[in-house]
Design a protein around this motif. Sequence first.
Motif, PDB file in Angstrom:
ATOM      1  N   THR A   1      65.505  39.138   3.883  1.00  0.00           N
ATOM      2  CA  THR A   1      64.668  39.663   2.813  1.00  0.00           C
ATOM      3  C   THR A   1      63.600  38.650   2.437  1.00  0.00           C
ATOM      4  O   THR A   1      63.695  37.473   2.767  1.00  0.00           O
ATOM      5  CB  THR A   1      65.487  39.964   1.535  1.00  0.00           C
ATOM      6  OG1 THR A   1      66.016  38.727   1.027  1.00  0.00           O
ATOM      7  CG2 THR A   1      66.611  40.942   1.785  1.00  0.00           C
TER       8      THR A   1
ATOM      9  N   SER B   1      65.842  41.632  -7.124  1.00  0.00           N
ATOM     10  CA  SER B   1      65.667  43.087  -7.125  1.00  0.00           C
ATOM     11  C   SER B   1      64.490  43.493  -8.004  1.00  0.00           C
ATOM     12  O   SER B   1      63.673  44.342  -7.623  1.00  0.00           O
ATOM     13  CB  SER B   1      66.944  43.786  -7.603  1.00  0.00           C
ATOM     14  OG  SER B   1      67.983  43.566  -6.682  1.00  0.00           O
TER      15      SER B   1
ATOM     16  N   ARG C   1      61.247  42.657  -6.326  1.00  0.00           N
ATOM     17  CA  ARG C   1      60.969  43.615  -5.260  1.00  0.00           C
ATOM     18  C   ARG C   1      60.389  44.897  -5.858  1.00  0.00           C
ATOM     19  O   ARG C   1      59.413  45.450  -5.348  1.00  0.00           O
ATOM     20  CB  ARG C   1      62.255  43.893  -4.482  1.00  0.00           C
ATOM     21  CG  ARG C   1      62.039  44.071  -3.017  1.00  0.00           C
ATOM     22  CD  ARG C   1      63.309  43.931  -2.193  1.00  0.00           C
ATOM     23  NE  ARG C   1      63.445  42.532  -1.764  1.00  0.00           N
ATOM     24  CZ  ARG C   1      64.325  41.673  -2.261  1.00  0.00           C
ATOM     25  NH1 ARG C   1      65.185  42.034  -3.150  1.00  0.00           N
ATOM     26  NH2 ARG C   1      64.364  40.435  -1.840  1.00  0.00           N
ATOM     27  N   GLU C   2      60.969  45.366  -6.971  1.00  0.00           N
ATOM     28  CA  GLU C   2      60.464  46.562  -7.657  1.00  0.00           C
ATOM     29  C   GLU C   2      59.042  46.362  -8.165  1.00  0.00           C
ATOM     30  O   GLU C   2      58.233  47.291  -8.156  1.00  0.00           O
ATOM     31  CB  GLU C   2      61.381  46.926  -8.830  1.00  0.00           C
ATOM     32  CG  GLU C   2      62.729  47.467  -8.422  1.00  0.00           C
ATOM     33  CD  GLU C   2      63.701  47.570  -9.596  1.00  0.00           C
ATOM     34  OE1 GLU C   2      63.274  47.392 -10.767  1.00  0.00           O
ATOM     35  OE2 GLU C   2      64.886  47.835  -9.347  1.00  0.00           O
TER      36      GLU C   2
ATOM     37  N   LYS D   1      58.274  41.429  -0.876  1.00  0.00           N
ATOM     38  CA  LYS D   1      58.085  42.546   0.047  1.00  0.00           C
ATOM     39  C   LYS D   1      59.401  43.287   0.256  1.00  0.00           C
ATOM     40  O   LYS D   1      60.480  42.698   0.199  1.00  0.00           O
ATOM     41  CB  LYS D   1      57.592  42.048   1.397  1.00  0.00           C
ATOM     42  CG  LYS D   1      56.224  41.444   1.375  1.00  0.00           C
ATOM     43  CD  LYS D   1      55.882  40.960   2.774  1.00  0.00           C
ATOM     44  CE  LYS D   1      54.946  39.784   2.675  1.00  0.00           C
ATOM     45  NZ  LYS D   1      54.922  39.001   3.878  1.00  0.00           N
ATOM     46  N   GLU D   2      59.286  44.564   0.542  1.00  0.00           N
ATOM     47  CA  GLU D   2      60.434  45.411   0.885  1.00  0.00           C
ATOM     48  C   GLU D   2      60.393  45.622   2.394  1.00  0.00           C
ATOM     49  O   GLU D   2      59.331  45.903   2.945  1.00  0.00           O
ATOM     50  CB  GLU D   2      60.315  46.753   0.158  1.00  0.00           C
ATOM     51  CG  GLU D   2      61.521  47.636   0.285  1.00  0.00           C
ATOM     52  CD  GLU D   2      62.664  47.176  -0.596  1.00  0.00           C
ATOM     53  OE1 GLU D   2      63.784  47.066  -0.073  1.00  0.00           O
ATOM     54  OE2 GLU D   2      62.457  46.941  -1.789  1.00  0.00           O
ATOM     55  N   TYR D   3      61.508  45.482   3.078  1.00  0.00           N
ATOM     56  CA  TYR D   3      61.569  45.677   4.518  1.00  0.00           C
ATOM     57  C   TYR D   3      62.415  46.889   4.859  1.00  0.00           C
ATOM     58  O   TYR D   3      63.431  47.140   4.218  1.00  0.00           O
ATOM     59  CB  TYR D   3      62.132  44.438   5.213  1.00  0.00           C
ATOM     60  CG  TYR D   3      61.154  43.303   5.225  1.00  0.00           C
ATOM     61  CD1 TYR D   3      60.154  43.252   6.178  1.00  0.00           C
ATOM     62  CD2 TYR D   3      61.202  42.304   4.263  1.00  0.00           C
ATOM     63  CE1 TYR D   3      59.221  42.220   6.172  1.00  0.00           C
ATOM     64  CE2 TYR D   3      60.284  41.272   4.260  1.00  0.00           C
ATOM     65  CZ  TYR D   3      59.299  41.241   5.216  1.00  0.00           C
ATOM     66  OH  TYR D   3      58.378  40.219   5.205  1.00  0.00           O
TER      67      TYR D   3
END
Length: 145
Positions: free
Chosen positions: A87, A124, A127-128, A133-135
């Motif tokens: 992540t 978290s 990420r929101e 970054k979101e993978y």
Amino acid sequence: MEKYILIIQCDIAHNRCSGFACTHSFYEKSGAFEKYGENSRYISFTCGGCCGKSVAAKIEHFIGKLTKKTDVLKDEVVIHLASCMVTDNAHYDRCPHVDFIKGILAKKGFTTVVEGSYISGGASRKRELGIYKEYQGGCCEKSNC
């Protein structure tokens, strides 16, 4: 039934991270580890550093000990690539060698490889908010996903 849960941590991240959160999450059976039974055993090691090639030697050592000292089969082992590897996080972005490491594990006969271990509430939220970054493929349960 999973008998061993093996966590592979990023060697660089491990220089500043004890692995406590992943280990604690395993024993609390929370997050990525909530589905494992009370009799599942935990072991962890690092990738050995970029490019992760040391995983081959370490997994061979694990296989040798597993075969010699237990009756556990490879398909009873679940390998988690720790969140520090897969992540975008406080340590750095996703490891560019994840697919190479997954290839080593597949070549050695391990079919259940999960991306992720412990993820903090702060990570978290970031990420929101788009800070991290979101993978695609996070917490994927098969190495060929």
